[in-house]
Design a protein around this motif. Sequence first.
Motif, PDB file in Angstrom:
ATOM      1  N   ARG A  38       0.834  -1.210   0.000  1.00 28.55           N
ATOM      2  CA  ARG A  38       0.000   0.000   0.000  1.00 28.55           C
ATOM      3  C   ARG A  38       0.866   1.256   0.000  1.00 28.55           C
ATOM      4  O   ARG A  38       1.897   1.308   0.658  1.00 28.55           O
ATOM      5  N   ASN A  61      -5.043  10.406 -12.635  1.00 30.68           N
ATOM      6  CA  ASN A  61      -4.076   9.747 -11.758  1.00 30.68           C
ATOM      7  C   ASN A  61      -3.601  10.685 -10.643  1.00 30.68           C
ATOM      8  O   ASN A  61      -2.497  10.552 -10.134  1.00 30.68           O
ATOM      9  N   MET A  92      -0.906   9.498  -8.042  1.00 29.24           N
ATOM     10  CA  MET A  92      -1.206   8.157  -7.553  1.00 29.24           C
ATOM     11  C   MET A  92      -0.475   7.121  -8.393  1.00 29.24           C
ATOM     12  O   MET A  92      -0.097   7.391  -9.532  1.00 29.24           O
ATOM     13  N   THR A  96      -4.447   3.106 -10.388  1.00 30.51           N
ATOM     14  CA  THR A  96      -5.257   3.288  -9.188  1.00 30.51           C
ATOM     15  C   THR A  96      -6.532   4.040  -9.540  1.00 30.51           C
ATOM     16  O   THR A  96      -6.507   5.021 -10.272  1.00 30.51           O
ATOM     17  N   THR A  97      -7.653   3.572  -9.017  1.00 26.44           N
ATOM     18  CA  THR A  97      -8.938   4.231  -9.234  1.00 26.44           C
ATOM     19  C   THR A  97      -9.460   4.763  -7.902  1.00 26.44           C
ATOM     20  O   THR A  97      -8.951   4.414  -6.836  1.00 26.44           O
ATOM     21  N   ASP A 100     -10.181   2.324  -5.191  1.00 26.00           N
ATOM     22  CA  ASP A 100      -9.035   1.706  -4.512  1.00 26.00           C
ATOM     23  C   ASP A 100      -8.546   2.520  -3.321  1.00 26.00           C
ATOM     24  O   ASP A 100      -7.750   2.044  -2.524  1.00 26.00           O
ATOM     25  N   VAL A 101      -8.997   3.764  -3.208  1.00 25.36           N
ATOM     26  CA  VAL A 101      -8.482   4.690  -2.200  1.00 25.36           C
ATOM     27  C   VAL A 101      -9.328   4.622  -0.933  1.00 25.36           C
ATOM     28  O   VAL A 101     -10.552   4.623  -0.990  1.00 25.36           O
ATOM     29  N   MET A 114      -3.669   3.564  -0.687  1.00 24.73           N
ATOM     30  CA  MET A 114      -4.057   3.037  -1.993  1.00 24.73           C
ATOM     31  C   MET A 114      -3.081   1.930  -2.361  1.00 24.73           C
ATOM     32  O   MET A 114      -1.956   1.912  -1.854  1.00 24.73           O
ATOM     33  N   ARG A 117       0.544  -0.355  -7.543  1.00 16.06           N
ATOM     34  CA  ARG A 117       0.346  -1.180  -8.737  1.00 16.06           C
ATOM     35  C   ARG A 117       1.454  -0.901  -9.711  1.00 16.06           C
ATOM     36  O   ARG A 117       1.801   0.256  -9.943  1.00 16.06           O
TER      37      ARG A 117
END
Length: 135
Positions: A38, A61, A92, A96-97, A100-101, A114, A117
């Motif tokens: 994370r 992003n 981010m 990441t969307t 996801d946060v 988050m 990735r």
Amino acid sequence: MSTTVERNGQSLVDELRNWMGLVANPSIRIEEFVDGDRRVVRADIPGVDPTKDIELSVDGNVLRLRGERRAEEHDLHHTEIRYGSFERVVSMPPGTTAEDVAAEYVDGVLTVTMPMRAPVASSTIPITHRELPAE
């Protein structure tokens, strides 16, 4: 002898710099680090109501943290606490969307996490081959 003129706990020079977008010292400080899988962004924002005074949004992003620390009205006082609007923008991890946060406010600290990735790697797509039936 010099005198600093202040309004809402902020010098007029600092207020002018903020208005012009020339912020040398941001009104809130953050730290960013990775904890396992994370990414963590932590902001010290004491003295606010997180449900009324903080807005957290995702735009592409970018994670955008906006808010306002409201000054209390007192007769003749001295303060070194910064009041007013603040905004921080943090990029981010790729992919990441908003879903996801996660965000939590505890004891004046906003913690946003988050997933980390990796960028999406390119991959090949297999092609199937089929013979046409003979006529």
